[in-house]
Design an enzyme around this catalytic site. Structure first.
Site, short mmCIF file in Angstrom:
data_model
loop_
_atom_site.label_atom_id
_atom_site.label_comp_id
_atom_site.label_asym_id
_atom_site.label_seq_id
_atom_site.Cartn_x
_atom_site.Cartn_y
_atom_site.Cartn_z
N CYS A 164 -21.51 -43.63 1.46
CA CYS A 164 -22.52 -44.71 1.51
C CYS A 164 -22.11 -45.95 0.72
O CYS A 164 -22.38 -47.07 1.16
CB CYS A 164 -23.87 -44.19 1.04
SG CYS A 164 -24.36 -42.73 1.94
N HIS A 210 -29.06 -48.97 -1.74
CA HIS A 210 -28.71 -48.19 -0.54
C HIS A 210 -30.01 -47.63 0.04
O HIS A 210 -30.85 -47.10 -0.67
CB HIS A 210 -27.76 -47.06 -0.93
CG HIS A 210 -27.51 -46.09 0.18
ND1 HIS A 210 -27.32 -46.49 1.48
CD2 HIS A 210 -27.45 -44.73 0.19
CE1 HIS A 210 -27.14 -45.42 2.25
NE2 HIS A 210 -27.22 -44.35 1.48
N ASN A 227 -31.16 -44.05 7.26
CA ASN A 227 -30.02 -44.15 6.36
C ASN A 227 -28.77 -44.39 7.20
O ASN A 227 -28.30 -43.48 7.88
CB ASN A 227 -29.90 -42.86 5.54
CG ASN A 227 -28.70 -42.85 4.61
OD1 ASN A 227 -27.85 -43.73 4.68
ND2 ASN A 227 -28.63 -41.84 3.76
N1 ACO Z 1 -40.02 -32.00 8.27
C1 ACO Z 1 -40.87 -31.14 7.67
N2 ACO Z 1 -40.53 -30.45 6.57
C2 ACO Z 1 -39.28 -30.63 6.09
C3 ACO Z 1 -38.37 -31.50 6.67
C4 ACO Z 1 -38.78 -32.21 7.82
N3 ACO Z 1 -37.97 -33.07 8.46
N4 ACO Z 1 -37.22 -31.47 5.96
C5 ACO Z 1 -37.41 -30.61 4.95
N5 ACO Z 1 -38.64 -30.10 5.04
C6 ACO Z 1 -39.27 -29.09 4.19
C7 ACO Z 1 -38.28 -28.17 3.55
O1 ACO Z 1 -37.89 -27.16 4.46
C8 ACO Z 1 -39.08 -27.63 2.41
O2 ACO Z 1 -39.93 -26.63 2.90
P1 ACO Z 1 -40.19 -25.27 2.04
O3 ACO Z 1 -40.84 -25.76 0.77
O4 ACO Z 1 -41.06 -24.50 2.94
O5 ACO Z 1 -38.82 -24.69 1.80
C9 ACO Z 1 -39.93 -28.81 1.99
O6 ACO Z 1 -39.92 -29.73 3.10
C10 ACO Z 1 -39.43 -29.53 0.77
O7 ACO Z 1 -38.03 -29.71 0.92
P2 ACO Z 1 -37.20 -30.64 -0.02
O8 ACO Z 1 -35.78 -30.65 0.39
O9 ACO Z 1 -37.52 -30.28 -1.45
O10 ACO Z 1 -37.89 -32.01 0.36
P3 ACO Z 1 -37.73 -33.38 -0.34
O11 ACO Z 1 -39.04 -33.91 -0.69
O12 ACO Z 1 -36.66 -33.35 -1.38
O13 ACO Z 1 -37.19 -34.29 0.86
C11 ACO Z 1 -35.11 -35.15 1.63
C12 ACO Z 1 -36.00 -33.94 1.53
C13 ACO Z 1 -35.82 -36.21 2.43
C14 ACO Z 1 -33.82 -34.75 2.31
C15 ACO Z 1 -34.85 -35.69 0.21
O14 ACO Z 1 -34.42 -34.64 -0.61
C16 ACO Z 1 -33.81 -36.77 0.17
O15 ACO Z 1 -34.00 -37.84 0.69
N6 ACO Z 1 -32.72 -36.50 -0.55
C17 ACO Z 1 -31.68 -37.50 -0.74
C18 ACO Z 1 -30.89 -37.60 0.48
C19 ACO Z 1 -29.99 -38.76 0.37
O16 ACO Z 1 -30.27 -39.71 -0.30
N7 ACO Z 1 -28.92 -38.66 1.06
C20 ACO Z 1 -28.10 -39.70 1.22
C21 ACO Z 1 -27.24 -40.10 0.06
S1 ACO Z 1 -25.69 -40.07 0.57
C22 ACO Z 1 -25.66 -40.70 2.05
O17 ACO Z 1 -26.42 -41.58 2.37
C23 ACO Z 1 -24.69 -40.14 3.03
#
Ligand code: ACO
Length: 328
Positions: free
Chosen positions: A113, A255, A285
């Site tokens: 990124c 970002h 993203n």
């Molecule tokens: N729809 C519904 N539920 C979902 C989804 C979805 N699309 N995705 C995950 N969940 C669920 C999970 O399964 C989990 O369920 P569980 O509690 O029954 O196990 C619950 O939501 C919570 O999951 P988390 O992973 O803790 O959710 P979080 O609030 O952290 O959100 C996310 C997930 C959006 C991926 C977040 O962690 C995030 O944005 N992380 C950073 C990602 C990032 O920035 N990446 C890019 C940087 S590098 C680059 O850009 C290449």
């Protein structure tokens, strides 16, 4: 040392709009979950047969046009990407050919990124030492064919896009310059975010594809925590280096990975929400493209004006992170 300016910006996004409702049909998710947890309403994705240079070349042409130079004037082309047209040659060489440029040094930088931030910092050094005059820096990514459409925690996040800037030794009015750039990495954390298949460790094979190793693997909440800490640290580093405070920043362009990450970082830096540029709702993203696309949109809409002090910060797979502070 001579000053370096951003003399043109450009961007290009695919026509195909993919709304959250598309994912409601293929995985167990809802529009509401995606919006509240990520800030994303829709993203753009290429059509089959399209590739990175098909987006990056028009983005570059727009930046070159704004700069008021000809493509032949470029003596440096750097593409920040981890999803090039092909493994070899670099997309920078393919784009150079499409631009009909013959004299530039052209190469890709894989810094996930922050690929655009890395490219900008490298180009700045090349131009600063006087050996190169005009540098084209592109941040572009085609993530749509590197995501697992069966994994709800990653497939909803990403989109495709391209953004570009032209750097040069003068912008004609002496108003604005790149003040500093700051790059960091910590390879010990590579396993938290990667695309394991398709390289030399797990080369292309039926087995590799069957194991779904060619798509993004991410420990989302781990990435989230590191992204916040690293982006805050590097943004502070950039401001301290230049003796400015968050009150002096006119625009913060983080970002565009997740609106909750962006808002947390801005809050910790003391930058008010209205000074943060947000495009994630439209594009998701787009990895290395997210910052230059956001920059170009706000330059062209007139929101960002010459003389504004702008802080950009990014974080991604590696882990790598970086910031650039500049006056537009
Ligand atoms: N729809 C519904 N539920 C979902 C989804 C979805 N699309 N995705 C995950 N969940 C669920 C999970 O399964 C989990 O369920 P569980 O509690 O029954 O196990 C619950 O939501 C919570 O999951 P988390 O992973 O803790 O959710 P979080 O609030 O952290 O959100 C996310 C997930 C959006 C991926 C977040 O962690 C995030 O944005 N992380 C950073 C990602 C990032 O920035 N990446 C890019 C940087 S590098 C680059 O850009 C290449």
């Amino acid at each position: 040392m001579r000053k370096i300016y951003i003399v043109g910006t450009g961007s290009f996004s695919p026509e195909r709009v993919v709304p959250n409702s598309y994912f409601e049909k293929i995985v167990d998710t809802t529009n509401e979950w995606i919006i509240t947890r990520t800030g994303i309403k829709e993203r753009r994705m290429i059509m089959p047969g399209e590739a990175l240079s098909d987006l990056a070349t028009p983005a570059a042409q727009r930046a070159i046009e704004m700069a008021g130079i000809s493509p032949e004037d470029l003596d440096l082309i750097i593409v920040g990407t981890s999803t090039p047209d092909m493994l070899s040659p670099s997309s920078a060489c393919i784009i150079q050919h499409k631009l009909k440029n013959k004299k530039a040094a052209a190469f890709d930088v894989n810094a996930a990124c922050p690929g655009f931030i890395y490219g900008l910092s490298i180009a700045e050094k090349f131009i600063q030492d006087g050996s190169h005059e005009y540098g084209l820096v592109i941040g572009s990514e085609i993530v749509s064919n590197r995501i697992d459409y069966e994994d709800r925690s990653t497939c909803v996040l990403f989109g495709d896009g391209a953004g570009a800037v032209v750097l040069g030794p003068s912008n004609g009015n002496g108003n604005g310059e790149i003040l500093s750039s700051h790059l960091h990495s910590d390879g010990s954390l590579w396993e938290l975010l990667n695309v394991p298949g398709g390289g030399s460790r797990k080369p292309p094979s039926h087995d590799m594809l069957n194991q779904r190793l060619h798509v993004v693997k991410m420990k989302g909440n781990e990435v989230f925590k590191h992204a916040v800490l690293a982006m805050v640290d590097v943004a502070i580093e950039a401001m301290e280096k230049n003796g400015v405070s968050s009150e002096d920043i006119d625009w913060f362009i983080p970002h565009q990975a997740n609106i909750r990450i962006m808002e947390t970082v801005a809050k910790r830096l003391g930058i008010p929400g209205e000074k943060m540029i947000v495009t994630i709702h439209k594009y998701g993203n787009t990895s290395a493209a997210s910052i230059p696309v956001a920059l170009d949109e706000k330059v062209r809409s007139g929101k960002i004006k010459r003389g504004d002090l702008i802080l950009m910060a990014s974080f991604g797979a590696g882990f790598v992170w970086g910031a650039v502070l500049f006056r537009f």
